[in-house]
Design a protein around this motif. Structure first.
Motif, PDB file in Angstrom:
ATOM      1  N   ARG A  22      41.098  23.654  62.512  1.00  0.00           N
ATOM      2  CA  ARG A  22      40.495  22.353  62.269  1.00  0.00           C
ATOM      3  C   ARG A  22      41.459  21.432  61.528  1.00  0.00           C
ATOM      4  O   ARG A  22      41.580  20.245  61.839  1.00  0.00           O
ATOM      5  CB  ARG A  22      39.199  22.516  61.460  1.00  0.00           C
ATOM      6  N   ASP A  23      42.199  21.977  60.550  1.00  0.00           N
ATOM      7  CA  ASP A  23      43.175  21.175  59.810  1.00  0.00           C
ATOM      8  C   ASP A  23      44.285  20.674  60.728  1.00  0.00           C
ATOM      9  O   ASP A  23      44.739  19.533  60.619  1.00  0.00           O
ATOM     10  CB  ASP A  23      43.784  22.006  58.678  1.00  0.00           C
TER      11      ASP A  23
ATOM     12  N   ILE B 188      34.948  26.335  68.979  1.00  0.00           N
ATOM     13  CA  ILE B 188      35.919  27.380  68.623  1.00  0.00           C
ATOM     14  C   ILE B 188      36.837  26.906  67.507  1.00  0.00           C
ATOM     15  O   ILE B 188      37.115  27.625  66.557  1.00  0.00           O
ATOM     16  CB  ILE B 188      36.731  27.780  69.866  1.00  0.00           C
ATOM     17  N   THR B 189      37.284  25.665  67.577  1.00  0.00           N
ATOM     18  CA  THR B 189      38.208  25.162  66.564  1.00  0.00           C
ATOM     19  C   THR B 189      37.530  25.018  65.210  1.00  0.00           C
ATOM     20  O   THR B 189      38.085  25.354  64.172  1.00  0.00           O
ATOM     21  CB  THR B 189      38.789  23.814  67.013  1.00  0.00           C
ATOM     22  N   ASN B 190      36.290  24.551  65.214  1.00  0.00           N
ATOM     23  CA  ASN B 190      35.604  24.270  63.954  1.00  0.00           C
ATOM     24  C   ASN B 190      35.342  25.520  63.135  1.00  0.00           C
ATOM     25  O   ASN B 190      35.198  25.448  61.925  1.00  0.00           O
ATOM     26  CB  ASN B 190      34.293  23.542  64.221  1.00  0.00           C
ATOM     27  N   GLN B 191      35.249  26.685  63.794  1.00  0.00           N
ATOM     28  CA  GLN B 191      34.965  27.889  63.020  1.00  0.00           C
ATOM     29  C   GLN B 191      36.192  28.408  62.281  1.00  0.00           C
ATOM     30  O   GLN B 191      36.090  29.302  61.470  1.00  0.00           O
ATOM     31  CB  GLN B 191      34.409  28.985  63.940  1.00  0.00           C
ATOM     32  N   CYS B 192      37.351  27.863  62.568  1.00  0.00           N
ATOM     33  CA  CYS B 192      38.585  28.256  61.894  1.00  0.00           C
ATOM     34  C   CYS B 192      39.118  27.070  61.118  1.00  0.00           C
ATOM     35  O   CYS B 192      39.461  26.033  61.705  1.00  0.00           O
ATOM     36  CB  CYS B 192      39.617  28.742  62.915  1.00  0.00           C
TER      37      CYS B 192
ATOM     38  N   PHE C  73      45.487  16.909  61.615  1.00  0.00           N
ATOM     39  CA  PHE C  73      46.884  16.477  61.457  1.00  0.00           C
ATOM     40  C   PHE C  73      47.390  15.831  62.745  1.00  0.00           C
ATOM     41  O   PHE C  73      48.070  14.801  62.719  1.00  0.00           O
ATOM     42  CB  PHE C  73      47.755  17.675  61.077  1.00  0.00           C
ATOM     43  N   TRP C  74      47.070  16.428  63.878  1.00  0.00           N
ATOM     44  CA  TRP C  74      47.492  15.864  65.152  1.00  0.00           C
ATOM     45  C   TRP C  74      46.874  14.479  65.362  1.00  0.00           C
ATOM     46  O   TRP C  74      47.557  13.550  65.811  1.00  0.00           O
ATOM     47  CB  TRP C  74      47.106  16.800  66.284  1.00  0.00           C
ATOM     48  N   ASN C  75      45.619  14.335  65.018  1.00  0.00           N
ATOM     49  CA  ASN C  75      44.968  13.036  65.180  1.00  0.00           C
ATOM     50  C   ASN C  75      45.578  11.980  64.269  1.00  0.00           C
ATOM     51  O   ASN C  75      45.499  10.784  64.559  1.00  0.00           O
ATOM     52  CB  ASN C  75      43.465  13.157  64.909  1.00  0.00           C
ATOM     53  N   SER C  76      46.183  12.416  63.142  1.00  0.00           N
ATOM     54  CA  SER C  76      46.866  11.449  62.281  1.00  0.00           C
ATOM     55  C   SER C  76      48.188  11.005  62.899  1.00  0.00           C
ATOM     56  O   SER C  76      48.719   9.951  62.543  1.00  0.00           O
ATOM     57  CB  SER C  76      47.119  12.043  60.895  1.00  0.00           C
TER      58      SER C  76
ATOM     59  N   THR D 288      42.471  24.433  52.835  1.00  0.00           N
ATOM     60  CA  THR D 288      41.946  25.585  52.112  1.00  0.00           C
ATOM     61  C   THR D 288      42.706  25.750  50.804  1.00  0.00           C
ATOM     62  O   THR D 288      43.920  25.530  50.748  1.00  0.00           O
ATOM     63  CB  THR D 288      42.047  26.859  52.971  1.00  0.00           C
ATOM     64  N   ARG D 289      42.008  26.134  49.735  1.00  0.00           N
ATOM     65  CA  ARG D 289      42.604  26.164  48.403  1.00  0.00           C
ATOM     66  C   ARG D 289      42.215  27.414  47.633  1.00  0.00           C
ATOM     67  O   ARG D 289      41.114  27.955  47.791  1.00  0.00           O
ATOM     68  CB  ARG D 289      42.148  24.950  47.582  1.00  0.00           C
ATOM     69  N   ASP D 290      43.151  27.869  46.786  1.00  0.00           N
ATOM     70  CA  ASP D 290      42.831  28.899  45.798  1.00  0.00           C
ATOM     71  C   ASP D 290      42.062  28.256  44.652  1.00  0.00           C
ATOM     72  O   ASP D 290      42.362  27.126  44.258  1.00  0.00           O
ATOM     73  CB  ASP D 290      44.101  29.536  45.236  1.00  0.00           C
TER      74      ASP D 290
END
Length: 1496
Positions: free
Chosen positions: A213-214, A205-209, A218-221, A631-633
């Motif tokens: 995922r970001d 579920i997390t990987n599809q968003c 961040f939490w793991n950092s 995610t980037r423009d």
């Protein structure tokens, strides 16, 4: 010395070990975001001992709280906060919150954020900001008699209601749909369902968003999975001997003007090359004209002079103290003017006022330590959050001449500082300006600013114990250094370099080095480098501290300590080995340290007043803060924005950017665009260019047009939402590919459509083999809604917020979302379900007919008169466009009928006949769905209903059925938009359909309507979007530029600054005559001739009644002022030879006075007058001149007024004119019933007289008779004449000639003045200005012609003769006794003129509904000089109600013109009117009207 006066706390809670891990992650995130507040955690008795110990190592404070049965611990923690913190300020964060950027701004808020639903199904308070929350809360009462578990939802009901805030970005970690990105900045996350600390990723579920995922990464950092698995007893916390300061301050901007350097870059070049900026006094400095002090041999003085002109600057400053003087009525004007203009205090206040700054504004003076003392004040203001940005400025100019001999023992003879040298013989004086822009480091990182350096601490102490005031001592200098080091939380040997005060004096240098040795010496340290920038640029006195900061920051930036100049042998009183220390006699490399520790420097500064200042500076952080969201423009098209206050400045700015693009091959367009948008102010004059490459942008710059001026208030904006038929294959693909926010919103919609309804929207839109799907109602309407919703999110994220929304048919669903009526998910349900229901109906169609609705109905009645066919009206789009709906065969039949009868039609690309009775079969199913939807009242903007054509305040399910079944009333809705004052329309849809309709509907009502699209078929999508964004920007619509770059990789770079229009402002001292002795006349100008000359530079800011004398918005020099000048000049030439004015005792007289050319005054610069007196022919002739500025800095003298002066009152030609009693007896008609003179009435005449003109006060003894005691004599006849004769009422007329004006003297029985024979002339303000401007030409216009060259329609209708008051009584009698026949003649002559104009219109066949003046002039070959005459004809016909002027060029016919024979009969009747024996100029009126050649 500085810092917060109270402690503010972050607070959270942990009810178990898992929540302790969340609090540890929260603590580390707060530290990573550079918070300046401590963190406290409240833990329950269910937390294990090891986790409690581990938590205490991470946070500032841990409090234990015993759990209470049936009460959620998070709620208990909130209730007990005041007992724990004893009234201190706090922000309570739920442990499910996670800051990703600095959130210290929360402490300025007050309220609560309620987040919905938590894992237990209830709301909870994610953030609480309120120091008084639950202060007197009774827990026992709250818990009494309730067995259920109480949480924040119960707490919400029982606690005092708090203001709701919206700060957290809420994320459901277990949702099956991807999370939509926010257009606004995300600073705090609140996890509603699941947490990154938990394992929620089993099913992907997390990987599809991407967003989820970001956040997991961040939490793991913050807390790695490995750390959680280790034994608590073996976990180690790293310790550091170096303490971070509470609130470090970042230097985010620098600017300078130093000797030999006019920019930061030039300053470093000078330092790097080991040069100095000392030179002799520049040409133009210290001359006789600009120096108050006279000193011999100043041309040989050497000092640090600036290489740029010091007298030129852009003087767009308000004279606000003048307004204050008038408002409060201060008598001692000279004192206030001197204080506000020259004192130190108002200097910074003036800057704050000009830039509209509201933070603390100080001017300080402590001698040579002034600028660092100012930085210290800014440092404290930032730490205490009295401001968010601070500007620290030091400035010093050598305005007064000096020589080293005058300051022997202090100033070096050769002007150079020989710091630490045995030959030191004094300091070299210098001038300079240094600026620092400061922010809290946390804010600078948050805002993405370029950080030059970080100020860790500062300290200022006073030499109060020295033997004489201002004498330095080792102990006090060392005290400042030690205090700064302690505040910085460092050790002395952490410092690599000290920028000393180092002025180069025999006493001061050894004392300073001894103080350094006392604080910085250490046997284990590397040699400390000490130096002084004064060896390069001299002693800039009050600026030297900032100059030292600039040098040190640049040395860190370039990894090089510059060479120390002017050194031969060390002063024997200095012991460098005791520190140990070294001088950089050659440049010393200063690279970053291998151990990762930052480079640190001290900057020292000592003031002559005894103020000792020291500052600790650290290099900026090496690594940019990691980007949490990946995610980037990838938008390729860029929009560059240019703005300025004047057109000249704008053109210069455009040229500077053109040079930048042409000269740089490596410049990043992403960085350029980002910096232009976010680091430059946006001024009223604006232009934009769009391009995807450097070459494309340069090409656009070449074709840039004249800028638009932003209106005082931006246009009111309305969003238009397109309906059915605007879809096409491939629409919005590039937006999806290149915009992160658009893509995120579309993916959310697509996920719902795929998972719930099985729709493949991406395939239908963007895959060629599936393009046929768009022909179905389901896919066409769903795709339009999704594209419009994503466009709405994008525009809103850019800060473009509407005041109202208006949707057409299907577009009303998105409009309802925009207004807050519908939730997006509910809108999708409605669109999809309705589309499926309609798709199940038999196919039908819709037809657009180019006629109004009444005509269409009549034509349908005729077409279907003998059949059973019918069509419903589906939409009334405009007065020339109606849409009908029905069966396919009826549509085809009616189209054929229209084609045969010359009626234009178009079949819509629609599979069904919407808005007709064909929709009735879906009612029950659709109504069932509508019953499940919650419709709210519009809470974001006004909602203009496309069904009812008006603003509605609420809708229900019945409305949405009518929306499907009934016609669209777009024409009525357009008119409602105009009534609401909406003038700017942005169409949200795949293709602009409604824009043309709204312009058509409102074009005849308003000429200020503009409409722009979002997308356009077969046009580059980003070009269209950015074009419309540029249009909105040019019109002044607010844009959120930060959000536009929210997901870009842009960084701030160095780009051209604002172009200032600089002019010289030296105050000159010319010995060319006496000092001014009269406010208007000025003083004598010596000359060898027989002519007496007076000269004055009149500043309206110093003569209030001149500033308040306005015609319209222009300050015109008053007639009474000329009279005073002429009379005073004649008197003073003979009686004031010493320039001392004494009021005369004899009567004075002015004869044959005449105004030749008016004078328009200006607040920006004084007006130079010269007054000449010529006695060559036995008479005294006075002439007044002004100097007019021409092109290329040339000037021209203009004759403005003239008169004859006499000291003996001439015998009057008619003694009756001086018999006041008889004059009063003749005045029998009362003009004003209240017997009061109403100044406001003069506004209707065009006069705009300010307060100082309504009461004569101040400076009375400086005038023979105050001009404003004279001026009412000139005003009263004009007003009275207007009341007596309505045709002259409220028309601008000005006095131009006076036969005689007499001042009777102080002892005369009349005690005043009087005049006879004043001549007035009708005019307009444009005529007056044109007369003035004509003198710029070689052959100016004659005054008597130009006064009336462009009279308006009202003036042309009147008897265009001068109002002559040469004999007031006879003139009034003459005009008052107009006979009935004469009055009828005047009326008929006007009618006849109007009829001949109407006749010309008919003969020229100008009977179209609308035409343009330029086209008519071209068609009939009318020469340009006569185009104004034609314009007058149109204005006159407009006054008679025949036509209406839309703008300067367009006119509209209001009613049908009469036939030519009717006009001719009326003309003949008027020409044959019998006026009996009435005459005009000796000719009978009847003959005059018959014999005039009216056809000429």
């Amino acid at each position: 010395m500085g810092g917060c006066n109270f402690i503010e706390w972050w607070v959270s809670y942990a009810s178990d070990d898992q929540e302790v891990w969340k609090c540890i992650g929260l603590a580390r995130a707060l530290k990573r975001t550079l918070t300046t507040r401590p963190f406290m955690v409240i833990i329950s008795d269910h937390v294990g001992r090891e986790m409690s110990y581990y938590l205490q190592r991470e946070v500032d404070k841990v409090c234990d709280l015993k759990s209470v049965k049936n009460l959620q611990f998070r709620t208990l923690a909130k209730i007990q906060l005041h007992n724990l913190l004893a009234g201190q300020q706090f922000v309570f964060l739920d442990c499910n919150c996670l800051p990703v950027k600095n959130c210290d701004e929360l402490f300025r808020l007050n309220g609560v954020q309620w987040s919905g639903l938590d894992g237990n199904g209830g709301e909870f308070a994610a953030i609480v900001v309120n120091p008084t929350l639950m202060r007197d809360f009774e827990l026992e009462k709250f818990m009494a008699g309730d067995d259920k578990i109480l949480g924040d939802d119960s707490f919400k009901l029982m606690s005092t209601p708090l203001e709701e805030i919206d700060y957290c970005f809420e994320i459901d970690m277990k949702s099956s749909n991807p999370t939509q990105l926010s257009g606004n900045e995300i600073k705090m996350i609140c996890f509603l369902n699941g947490h990154p600390n938990e394992e929620v990723d089993q099913q992907g579920i997390t990987n599809q968003c991407v967003l989820r995922r970001d956040l997991k990464m961040f939490w793991n950092s913050l807390i790695s999975p490995e750390e959680k698995k280790r034994d608590m007893c073996h976990l180690q916390i790293s310790t550091s001997t170096r303490r971070d300061p509470i609130c470090p301050i970042a230097i985010v901007g620098m600017a300078c003007r130093y000797p030999g350097a006019n920019s930061i870059k030039e300053f470093w070049d000078l330092l790097e090359q080991g040069l100095d900026g000392i030179r002799k006094a520049p040409e133009g400095r210290w001359t006789q004209k600009n120096s108050i002090i006279r000193v011999e041999n100043v041309r040989n003085t050497q000092a640090g002079f600036l290489s740029c002109p010091i007298d030129t600057f852009d003087a767009k400053w308000r004279n606000e103290y003048e307004d204050m003087i008038q408002e409060v009525g201060i008598i001692d004007i000279d004192y206030i003017r001197c204080y506000m203009g020259n004192s130190l205090g108002p200097l910074t206040a003036r800057i704050s006022h000009f830039f509209e700054l509201i933070g603390p504004s100080f001017s300080t003076e402590s001698g040579c330590s002034t600028s660092i003392a100012g930085v210290d004040m800014a440092f404290d203001s930032l730490r205490n959050e009295a401001c968010d940005v601070a500007i620290s400025i030091g400035a010093n100019l050598l305005l007064h001449p000096f020589t080293p001999g005058l300051l022997e023992g202090f100033v070096a003879p050769n002007g150079r500082c020989k710091t630490f040298d045995a030959a030191a013989d004094g300091f070299g004086r210098a001038e300079g300006v240094g600026v620092l822009i400061l922010k809290r480091l946390s804010n600078a990182v948050l805002d993405g600013d370029r950080i030059w350096g970080v100020i860790r601490s500062s300290a200022v102490v006073q030499e109060g114990t020295s033997r004489s005031m201002g004498t330095p001592t080792v102990n006090v200098e060392a005290k400042a250094m030690q205090l700064a080091i302690n505040r910085a939380g460092i050790f002395p040997d952490d410092v690599d370099y000290v920028e000393t005060h180092g002025t180069g004096t025999r006493i001061g240098d050894p004392i300073e080095v001894a103080a350094i040795a006392k604080v910085y010496s250490s046997v284990s340290r590397e040699p400390l480098v000490i130096g002084s920038v004064k060896t390069n640029i001299g002693h800039t006195e009050s600026v030297c501290g900032i100059a030292g900061i600039h040098k040190t920051v640049l040395a860190m930036h370039h990894n090089l300590i510059p060479k120390h100049l002017n050194f031969t042998q060390l002063n024997p009183e200095i012991d460098l080995a005791a520190i140990p220390a070294q001088l950089p006699l050659q440049a010393i490399p200063w690279g970053r340290k291998d151990n990762g520790r930052p480079r640190i420097a001290g900057i020292n500064s000592f003031g002559l007043t005894g103020a000792q200042a020291h500052l600790i500076l650290e290099e900026p952080p090496l690594q940019e803060p990691r980007r949490i969201f990946t995610t980037r423009d990838t938008r390729q098209h860029k929009i560059l924005t240019f703005s300025a206050k004047t057109e000249a400045a704008l053109n210069a700015q455009v040229a500077a950017y053109k040079d930048l693009l042409e000269s740089s091959n490596t410049i990043s367009l992403v960085n350029l665009e980002y910096t232009m948008h976010t680091s430059r102010p946006h001024f009223p004059l604006r232009k934009v260019v769009i391009g995807s490459t450097k070459e494309g942008l340069l090409s656009s710059i070449e074709s840039i047009q004249k800028p638009l001026g932003v209106l005082p208030t931006p246009p009111r904006l309305c969003f238009l939402f397109t309906g059915q038929g605007s879809q096409y294959t491939g629409m919005a693909r590039s937006l999806y590919d290149q915009s992160a926010l658009f893509r995120s919103s579309f993916d959310w919609c697509d996920s719902i459509l795929t998972l719930r309804y099985g729709l493949q929207l991406k395939k239908a839109l963007w895959e060629d083999d599936q393009s046929g799907l768009l022909s179905s109602t389901l896919y066409s309407q769903t795709s339009i809604f999704c594209i419009e919703y994503c466009l709405l999110r994008l525009w809103e994220s850019w800060g473009v917020i509407p005041e109202a929304v208006l949707g057409h048919s299907l577009g009303e669903f998105t409009a309802a979302v925009a207004a807050g009526i519908l939730e997006p998910a509910d809108a999708i349900r409605l669109v999809v379900t309705r589309s499926k229901l309609i798709d199940a109906l038999p196919s039908s169609g819709m037809l657009v007919v180019a006629c109004n609705v009444d005509t269409v109905q009549k034509e349908m009645n005729r077409a279907f008169s003998n059949t059973n066919n019918w069509l419903d009206t589906a939409a009334v789009n405009s007065s020339t466009q109606t849409v009908v709906s029905g069966s396919s065969h009826a549509i085809n039949d009616f189209k054929a009928y229209c084609d045969n009868n010359g009626i234009k039609t178009h079949i819509l690309d629609a599979s069904h006949g919407f808005h007709s009775k064909l929709m009735d079969p879906i009612f029950e199913d659709y109504d069932q769905l509508l019953s499940t939807i919650k419709f709210r009242k519009p809470n974001k903007c006004k909602y203009i209903s496309g069904v009812e054509g008006r603003v509605v305040s609420e809708v229900d399910k019945n409305y949405w059925w009518r929306h499907t079944r009934e016609k669209v009333s777009f024409l009525d809705a357009s008119n409602t938009a105009e009534i609401e004052g909406l003038t700017m329309f942005l169409e949200i849809g795949p293709h602009p359909v409604l824009s043309a309709l709204i312009l058509t509907n409102l074009d005849e009502i308003s000429n200020e309507i503009s409409a722009v699209p979002s997308l356009r078929r077969k046009t580059n999508e980003w070009e269209t979007m950015l074009y419309s964004l540029g249009r909105l920007y040019s019109f002044g619509v607010p844009i959120n530029w930060e959000n536009i770059h929210r997901y870009s990789d842009g960084t701030k770079i160095e780009i051209p600054g604002y172009h200032f229009e600089q002019h010289s402002h030296w105050i000159t001292f010319n010995d060319d005559g006496s000092l001014p002795f009269h406010p208007l006349l000025g003083g004598f100008v010596p000359n060898p001739g027989a002519v007496t000359v007076f000269k004055n530079n009149i500043n309206v800011n110093r003569v209030p009644f001149l500033k308040d004398h306005r015609v319209g918005d222009k300050m015109l020099f008053p007639c009474a002022g000329y009279l005073d000048m002429c009379m005073t000049a004649g008197y003073a030439a003979a009686n004031c030879p010493d320039g001392v004015f004494v009021k005369p005792l004899k009567a004075l007289c002015i004869q044959n006075f005449e105004i030749h050319t008016p004078v328009c005054m200006s607040e920006a610069s004084p007006t130079e007058f010269q007054i000449t007196l010529d006695n060559s022919d036995g008479k005294t002739f006075v002439t007044i001149f002004t100097r007019m500025k021409m092109e290329d800095k040339q000037y021209k003298w203009i004759r403005n007024a003239s008169a004859n002066f006499a000291t003996i009152t001439p015998s009057p030609s008619d003694p009756m004119l001086y018999d006041f009693a008889k004059i009063k007896a003749r005045c029998s008609n009362e003009v004003a019933a209240n017997r009061m003179y109403d100044y406001d009435e003069l506004l209707d005449y065009g006069f705009n007289f300010g307060p100082s003109l309504r009461v004569v006060q101040g400076d009375l003894d400086r005038f023979i008779i105050h001009p404003w005691a004279v001026d009412p004599m000139l005003q009263t006849p004009l007003v009275a004449f207007g009341h007596l004769h309505p045709e002259h009422l409220k028309r601008l007329a000005v006095p131009v000639q006076i036969e005689s004006f007499t001042w009777w003297g102080p002892d005369n029985v009349y005690e005043g003045s009087g005049y006879i024979g004043t001549e007035y002339v009708d005019t307009t303000l444009p005529n007056i200005l044109a007369l003035i401007d004509s003198h710029r030409r070689p052959y100016p216009t004659m005054a008597d012609i130009d006064w009336k060259q462009w009279l308006g329609p009202d003036e042309r209708r009147s008897n265009n003769q001068d109002i002559c008051l040469k004999d007031s009584s006879s003139m009034l009698d003459r005009c008052h006794s107009l006979t009935e026949t004469e009055a009828k003649f005047c009326s008929d002559i006007r009618k006849l003129a109007g009829l001949y104009m109407l006749k010309a219109m008919v003969e020229l066949k100008l009977d179209d509904n609308m035409w343009e003046l330029s086209e008519i002039c071209e068609k009939f070959a009318i020469i340009p000089s006569l185009s104004n005459f034609l314009r007058y004809i149109f204005l006159e016909l407009g006054k008679d109600g025949w036509i209406n002027q839309i703008d300067d060029n367009r006119y509209q016919l209001l009613k049908q013109l009469p036939y030519l024979d009717v006009i001719l009969k009326q003309i003949e009747a008027l020409r044959n009117t019998d006026y009996a024996a009435a005459t005009l100029g000796g000719q009978r009126l009847g003959n005059f009207i018959k014999n005039t050649n009216w056809e000429a």
